[in-house]
Design a protein around this motif. Structure first.
Motif, PDB file in Angstrom:
ATOM      1  N   ARG A   1       0.828  -1.215   0.000  1.00  0.00           N
ATOM      2  CA  ARG A   1       0.000   0.000   0.000  1.00  0.00           C
ATOM      3  C   ARG A   1       0.860   1.261   0.000  1.00  0.00           C
ATOM      4  N   VAL A   2       2.153   1.096  -0.299  1.00  0.00           N
ATOM      5  CA  VAL A   2       3.071   2.236  -0.304  1.00  0.00           C
ATOM      6  C   VAL A   2       3.766   2.320  -1.653  1.00  0.00           C
ATOM      7  N   VAL A   3       3.798   3.533  -2.231  1.00  0.00           N
ATOM      8  CA  VAL A   3       4.670   3.738  -3.394  1.00  0.00           C
ATOM      9  C   VAL A   3       5.824   4.634  -2.963  1.00  0.00           C
ATOM     10  N   VAL A   4       7.040   4.183  -3.269  1.00  0.00           N
ATOM     11  CA  VAL A   4       8.235   4.989  -3.001  1.00  0.00           C
ATOM     12  C   VAL A   4       8.644   5.605  -4.334  1.00  0.00           C
ATOM     13  N   ASP A   5       8.653   6.946  -4.355  1.00  0.00           N
ATOM     14  CA  ASP A   5       8.715   7.646  -5.640  1.00  0.00           C
ATOM     15  C   ASP A   5      10.078   8.288  -5.911  1.00  0.00           C
ATOM     16  N   HIS A   6      10.226   8.749  -7.148  1.00  0.00           N
ATOM     17  CA  HIS A   6      11.457   9.412  -7.628  1.00  0.00           C
ATOM     18  C   HIS A   6      12.653   8.455  -7.563  1.00  0.00           C
ATOM     19  N   LEU A   7      12.426   7.210  -7.949  1.00  0.00           N
ATOM     20  CA  LEU A   7      13.514   6.229  -7.910  1.00  0.00           C
ATOM     21  C   LEU A   7      14.383   6.348  -9.159  1.00  0.00           C
ATOM     22  N   ASN A   8      15.554   5.726  -9.095  1.00  0.00           N
ATOM     23  CA  ASN A   8      16.437   5.653 -10.259  1.00  0.00           C
ATOM     24  C   ASN A   8      17.238   4.345 -10.175  1.00  0.00           C
TER      25      ASN A   8
ATOM     26  N   LYS B   1      16.499  13.402 -12.871  1.00  0.00           N
ATOM     27  CA  LYS B   1      15.757  12.199 -12.486  1.00  0.00           C
ATOM     28  C   LYS B   1      15.896  11.114 -13.568  1.00  0.00           C
ATOM     29  N   MET B   2      14.770  10.702 -14.198  1.00  0.00           N
ATOM     30  CA  MET B   2      14.827   9.628 -15.190  1.00  0.00           C
ATOM     31  C   MET B   2      14.487  10.149 -16.578  1.00  0.00           C
ATOM     32  N   THR B   3      14.948   9.443 -17.619  1.00  0.00           N
ATOM     33  CA  THR B   3      14.531   9.740 -18.993  1.00  0.00           C
ATOM     34  C   THR B   3      13.743   8.537 -19.511  1.00  0.00           C
ATOM     35  N   PRO B   4      12.958   8.707 -20.607  1.00  0.00           N
ATOM     36  CA  PRO B   4      12.225   7.555 -21.149  1.00  0.00           C
ATOM     37  C   PRO B   4      13.142   6.370 -21.471  1.00  0.00           C
ATOM     38  N   SER B   5      14.306   6.622 -22.057  1.00  0.00           N
ATOM     39  CA  SER B   5      15.152   5.482 -22.447  1.00  0.00           C
ATOM     40  C   SER B   5      15.736   4.759 -21.229  1.00  0.00           C
ATOM     41  N   ARG B   6      16.107   5.517 -20.197  1.00  0.00           N
ATOM     42  CA  ARG B   6      16.599   4.856 -18.979  1.00  0.00           C
ATOM     43  C   ARG B   6      15.474   4.063 -18.321  1.00  0.00           C
ATOM     44  N   MET B   7      14.251   4.590 -18.398  1.00  0.00           N
ATOM     45  CA  MET B   7      13.095   3.891 -17.824  1.00  0.00           C
ATOM     46  C   MET B   7      12.873   2.566 -18.536  1.00  0.00           C
ATOM     47  N   VAL B   8      13.000   2.586 -19.867  1.00  0.00           N
ATOM     48  CA  VAL B   8      12.818   1.354 -20.638  1.00  0.00           C
ATOM     49  C   VAL B   8      13.837   0.305 -20.198  1.00  0.00           C
ATOM     50  N   GLU B   9      15.059   0.730 -19.963  1.00  0.00           N
ATOM     51  CA  GLU B   9      16.093  -0.215 -19.502  1.00  0.00           C
ATOM     52  C   GLU B   9      15.699  -0.843 -18.159  1.00  0.00           C
ATOM     53  N   LEU B  10      15.162  -0.023 -17.243  1.00  0.00           N
ATOM     54  CA  LEU B  10      14.766  -0.561 -15.937  1.00  0.00           C
ATOM     55  C   LEU B  10      13.593  -1.531 -16.069  1.00  0.00           C
ATOM     56  N   LEU B  11      12.668  -1.233 -16.991  1.00  0.00           N
ATOM     57  CA  LEU B  11      11.525  -2.135 -17.197  1.00  0.00           C
ATOM     58  C   LEU B  11      12.010  -3.457 -17.792  1.00  0.00           C
ATOM     59  N   ARG B  12      13.020  -3.377 -18.651  1.00  0.00           N
ATOM     60  CA  ARG B  12      13.618  -4.601 -19.214  1.00  0.00           C
ATOM     61  C   ARG B  12      14.222  -5.447 -18.111  1.00  0.00           C
ATOM     62  N   GLU B  13      14.933  -4.790 -17.222  1.00  0.00           N
ATOM     63  CA  GLU B  13      15.666  -5.528 -16.191  1.00  0.00           C
ATOM     64  C   GLU B  13      14.749  -6.019 -15.068  1.00  0.00           C
ATOM     65  N   TYR B  14      13.773  -5.186 -14.679  1.00  0.00           N
ATOM     66  CA  TYR B  14      12.983  -5.513 -13.482  1.00  0.00           C
ATOM     67  C   TYR B  14      11.543  -5.918 -13.784  1.00  0.00           C
ATOM     68  N   GLY B  15      11.116  -5.845 -15.051  1.00  0.00           N
ATOM     69  CA  GLY B  15       9.746  -6.222 -15.384  1.00  0.00           C
ATOM     70  C   GLY B  15       8.756  -5.097 -15.095  1.00  0.00           C
ATOM     71  N   THR B  16       7.474  -5.394 -15.251  1.00  0.00           N
ATOM     72  CA  THR B  16       6.454  -4.342 -15.176  1.00  0.00           C
ATOM     73  C   THR B  16       5.621  -4.397 -13.883  1.00  0.00           C
TER      74      THR B  16
END
Ligand SMILES: [Zn+2]
Length: 284
Positions: free
Chosen positions: A162-169, A192-207
């Motif tokens: 029930r908690v979101v921890v925000d502004h992660l990188n 903070k984050m860019t779209p391309s760096r975000m895509v890399e994190l989604l690749r590595e950690y899933g959705t």
């Protein structure tokens, strides 16, 4: 592409932004209460601000077919100002409102004892009012701030889900993932984050448990970077369903835990910003 921006400060944005967001697929937003730049000198200032977040701003958003929800809290920065502390006593009145879907933004700015106290007190309010919590992480000393944040969350007894921890990188993503909390990422034009760096994190950690927001405010920011991230995902080979999960179903699931996320008729009320059909004209 349907988009739910789970963290955006529309108070600081123009109606042109609402039009562009609606055209880009943004159908719902959550506006967390935050620091307005100019220090507030009394709790009464917050009353007007909170009223605007649950009254005027949802009305303004509705004119562009965007559903607007809010979170209320004493923000981390102003938790250090004794003139603002009485806000903590005002919060219960707002945490009962249907338009309020979480307690937030709470957490740390400079990690002072005053912030410790306000953070713990507001996590206790989230538990008492059975609401999720939106936790901001400090921009300086990120790893240490994040560790301390997670320790306070664990100590509070609120369920991690029930908690979101925000502004992660890249530095903090794994810590939060392992905690069971939701992961928030603010996509910014140059920090903070860019779209391309975000895509890399989604690749590595899933959705799973991943939330992407624009955190657009009065600083240099862009309310369309949620859309840009969705497009970057598609280009990188993610499916439409993956994009829908990250940009729509995940925020709906997270804030839906409030029991107050009313999204009925959203499709019907969506307007075509090109023709302006069904948009009420403010002030006329
Ligand atoms: Zn914010």
């Amino acid at each position: 592409m349907r988009i739910f921006d789970p963290h955006i400060h529309m108070t600081s944005r123009t109606t042109d932004d609402y039009e562009r967001m609606a055209a880009a697929g943004v159908r719902a937003v959550v506006e967390p209460s935050f620091w307005l730049g100019q220090p507030r000198t009394s709790a009464a200032s917050f009353t007007d601000y909170f009223d605007s977040l649950i009254g005027w701003e949802p009305f303004r958003a509705g004119q562009f077919g965007v559903r607007h929800f809010a979170t209320v809290a004493l923000n981390p920065k102003e938790a250090n100002d004794p003139r603002c502390r009485p806000v903590l006593d005002l919060l219960p009145r707002y945490l009962d409102k249907d338009a309020v879907v979480a307690v937030g933004e709470i957490g740390y700015d400079s990690m002072t004892p005053e912030e410790d106290e306000a953070f713990a007190a507001q996590l206790a309010l989230a538990v008492a009012y059975d609401l999720p919590a939106l936790v901001h992480t400090p921009h300086r000393d990120k790893a240490r701030g994040c560790e301390r944040t997670l320790a306070v969350v664990a100590e509070s007894g609120i369920e991690a889900g029930r908690v979101v921890v925000d502004h992660l990188n890249e530095v903090t993503v794994k810590l939060v993932r392992d905690s069971g909390c939701w992961l928030g990422f603010s996509i910014y034009p140059d920090t903070k984050m860019t779209p391309s760096r975000m895509v890399e994190l989604l690749r590595e950690y899933g959705t799973e448990r991943m939330l992407v927001n624009s955190a657009a405010d009065w600083g240099r920011s862009d309310p369309l970077l949620t859309r840009a991230t969705g497009e970057a995902m598609l280009l990188a080979g993610f499916s439409d369903d993956d994009v829908d999960k990250v940009l729509w179903r995940n925020p709906v699931e997270f804030y839906g835990q409030s029991g107050r996320l009313d999204l009925t008729d959203l499709e019907v009320s969506a307007v075509d910003p090109q023709t302006g059909n069904s948009i009420l004209r403010g002030g006329s």
